[in-house]
Design an enzyme around this catalytic site. Structure first.
Site, PDB file in Angstrom:
ATOM      1  N   GLU A  46      -6.555  -9.076   3.588  1.00 54.49           N
ATOM      2  CA  GLU A  46      -5.723  -8.387   4.587  1.00 54.49           C
ATOM      3  C   GLU A  46      -5.713  -9.218   5.854  1.00 54.49           C
ATOM      4  O   GLU A  46      -6.772  -9.569   6.388  1.00 54.49           O
ATOM      5  CB  GLU A  46      -6.235  -6.977   4.901  1.00 54.49           C
ATOM      6  N   ASN A  70     -12.389  -1.076  -1.054  1.00 53.10           N
ATOM      7  CA  ASN A  70     -11.721  -1.641   0.111  1.00 53.10           C
ATOM      8  C   ASN A  70     -12.431  -1.184   1.381  1.00 53.10           C
ATOM      9  O   ASN A  70     -12.717   0.002   1.537  1.00 53.10           O
ATOM     10  CB  ASN A  70     -10.257  -1.186   0.150  1.00 53.10           C
ATOM     11  N   GLU A  71     -12.728  -2.121   2.265  1.00 53.10           N
ATOM     12  CA  GLU A  71     -13.325  -1.806   3.575  1.00 53.10           C
ATOM     13  C   GLU A  71     -14.434  -0.757   3.443  1.00 53.10           C
ATOM     14  O   GLU A  71     -14.399   0.303   4.075  1.00 53.10           O
ATOM     15  CB  GLU A  71     -12.251  -1.374   4.572  1.00 53.10           C
ATOM     16  N   TYR A 110      -7.171  -8.800  11.600  1.00 49.06           N
ATOM     17  CA  TYR A 110      -5.847  -8.573  12.159  1.00 49.06           C
ATOM     18  C   TYR A 110      -5.774  -9.103  13.583  1.00 49.06           C
ATOM     19  O   TYR A 110      -6.753  -9.051  14.333  1.00 49.06           O
ATOM     20  CB  TYR A 110      -5.517  -7.075  12.178  1.00 49.06           C
ATOM     21  N   GLN A 169       2.020  -6.156   5.703  1.00 48.73           N
ATOM     22  CA  GLN A 169       2.254  -5.886   4.290  1.00 48.73           C
ATOM     23  C   GLN A 169       3.660  -6.343   3.924  1.00 48.73           C
ATOM     24  O   GLN A 169       4.386  -6.850   4.779  1.00 48.73           O
ATOM     25  CB  GLN A 169       2.048  -4.413   3.985  1.00 48.73           C
ATOM     26  N   GLU A 190       0.837  -1.196   0.000  1.00 51.85           N
ATOM     27  CA  GLU A 190       0.000   0.000   0.000  1.00 51.85           C
ATOM     28  C   GLU A 190       0.871   1.245   0.000  1.00 51.85           C
ATOM     29  O   GLU A 190       2.008   1.242   0.500  1.00 51.85           O
ATOM     30  CB  GLU A 190      -0.904  -0.006   1.246  1.00 51.85           C
TER      31      GLU A 190
END
Length: 514
Positions: free
Chosen positions: A317, A193-194, A262, A366, A46
């Site tokens: 992710e 995204n999201e 996460y 990432q 990113e």
């Protein structure tokens, strides 16, 4: 009394030996088992902190060896782990990115403020051509996450046409004017995204309609018949989000639904990346292992609407998220990478492998200098992290056929709570190699395992191990090889039974050889 005490101690020790636990693991071939898609081992880059600029990209005038501005040491390292795909340009950044600002002569490109990550001004010197040429160099499939939150359907459709249309269209003509004759034929596209958060704070119902609009107008040419469209998915256990997408979006418009999770112990106090206690480590692993519950839960929802298994789950992710390193920009998300990260990586990849009938893609967050990175840089220096080494060990699973495993894990217990200590996945390659990856997350105890390989025709094996003296250990720029992959020979294979002792917080991969 002394004699009695000594006898009691002797008997107690004998009892401990007699009743020492050994975990029995069964591995069997199943003709109906799925292939473990190599795209489960995908990565994420990113425009965030030092991921692109001062990470991947140093510019073609840099003294650091580079190819078209991208560090050659990073290219070499990523080739060695056979990176299958790379997601770009975000993340939250994706829904602010105007792709046309990143093409054409660099000196003519407008600047922009990265409002999500650190408020820095970017010059757009790394854009579509740079990214897609990098993917070609790596032999990786590009995965473009398109701007839905602040873009338009036309912008998105133009980007698809620019990358994929062979000739005769306005965007193909523009691409050629910018120096690229042939299309890149980008297959993987994330539609936003999201969207429940930084992508626009939308409801699932609203996004489902928006998604259908974007997915409809992506078909810019005959080259796009094989587009792989990934809907921006849920976070954690938001099963309602997945339910709405599966119910409302026709199968003709979707190839995969995303999912993000996460390993964060507390979003307000994430804890340090290195100087953490066992309590924090245990909590991190508890959050990481929830991935199995979440993946299974979303798969259950998907099966209600897609029992034929035509739509994939893409965990685009995932990873560990801690406080940034002291003295660094809080918006840059730069953190160190320890043996805890190796445990998260190994256990999570085992989860994905074992759910590979539906999970066909995943992207760790990432690749360079951000969150659970495989690579860290400092000027001309570069180090490979424990997470990198796990990905390298697990290349044996890429596109191999899943071998189902069955076992009851011993427990890793801390402060009255318990987690499964051992994680396992297995596969068989097209060349016939049997591969077994094992993770022992227990911070204190070794665990003895016996793997039943009856009928697998395995006669010889070779092994690798990743371990260190302390769970907080990590590689530094002064000591880049403190943690590296070592040969593992402390196992015994006899009569189809493979036995070994897994050290505390270790990752072991074994592969058969002829």
């Amino acid at each position: 009394m002394k004699k009695i005490s000594s006898l009691f101690i002797f008997l107690f020790m004998c009892q401990s030996v007699v009743f020492a636990q050994e975990t029995k693991i069964t591995v069997r071939e199943d003709q109906n088992a799925p292939k473990i898609s190599k795209h489960i081992y995908g990565h994420f880059a990113e425009h965030l902190g030092r991921s692109i600029y001062d990470g991947f990209y140093v510019g073609d005038t840099s003294a650091i060896p580079n190819k078209e501005g991208v560090r050659t040491d990073i290219i070499k390292a990523l080739k060695e782990i056979q990176i299958p795909n790379l997601r770009w340009p975000g993340g939250c950044f994706a829904d602010t990115y105007q792709w046309k600002d990143g093409i054409g002569p660099q000196e003519e490109r407008p600047t922009m403020v990265n409002s999500w990550w650190g408020g820095v001004t970017e010059d757009n010197s790394f854009g579509t051509h740079n990214f897609l040429n990098l993917c070609e160099e790596l032999g990786a499939e590009p995965f473009i996450s398109g701007n839905v939150g602040s873009g338009t359907v036309k912008d998105f459709a133009d980007w698809v046409q620019y990358t994929n249309h062979p000739a005769g269209s306005p965007m193909a003509k523009l691409r050629k004017e910018n120096g690229r004759e042939e299309p890149w034929n980008v297959k993987f596209w994330g539609i936003g995204n999201e969207m429940w958060g930084c992508g626009g704070n939308m409801t699932a119902e609203y996004y489902a309609n928006i998604y259908k609009q974007y997915a409809t107008f992506m078909n810019a040419s005959e080259n796009n018949e094989n587009l792989y469209r990934i809907a921006a998915g849920a976070t954690g256990d938001d099963y309602h989000w997945t339910e709405v997408l599966m119910r409302e979006v026709p199968k003709s418009l979707i190839e995969a639904v995303g999912l993000h999770h996460y390993a964060v112990i507390d979003w307000k106090a994430k804890g340090p990346s290195t100087n953490y206690t066992e309590d924090i480590y245990f909590k991190s692993m508890k959050e990481a292992l929830k991935m199995d519950e979440f993946v299974a839960g979303h798969i259950e929802v998907m099966e209600k609407y897609d029992p034929e298994n035509e739509i994939d789950l893409a965990v685009d992710e995932w990873g560990g998220w801690y406080e940034v390193e002291e003295g660094t920009n809080p918006g840059f998300l730069y953190q160190q990478n320890t043996m805890r990260d190796a445990m998260i990586a190994g256990a999570t990849l085992n989860i994905f492998n074992n759910h590979s009938e539906r999970v066909k893609m995943a992207n760790i967050a990432q690749t360079v200098n951000v969150l659970q990175a495989q690579i860290l840089t400092e000027g001309e220096k570069m180090i490979l992290t424990p997470t990198y080494h796990v990905f390298k060990m697990y290349t044996v699973h890429h596109d191999a056929k899943l071998l189902p495993v069955a076992f009851d894990s011993p427990e890793y217990t801390f402060n009255g709570e318990s987690l499964p200590a051992i994680s396992v996945s297995a596969s068989k390659s097209e060349a016939g190699s049997t591969n077994i990856s094992l993770v022992n997350i227990d911070a204190q105890k070794e665990h003895k395992v016996e793997i039943d390989l009856e009928g697998m025709d395995v006669k010889k094996m070779q092994g690798q191990i990743l371990r260190s003296g302390k769970i907080q250990d990590h590689n530094t720029f002064d000591d880049p090889d403190k943690i590296t992959i070592k040969d593992f020979k402390d196992f015994n294979l006899k009569n189809g039974k493979l036995s070994m002792v897994l050290p505390p917080f270790s990752v072991v991969v074994l592969s058969s050889k002829k």
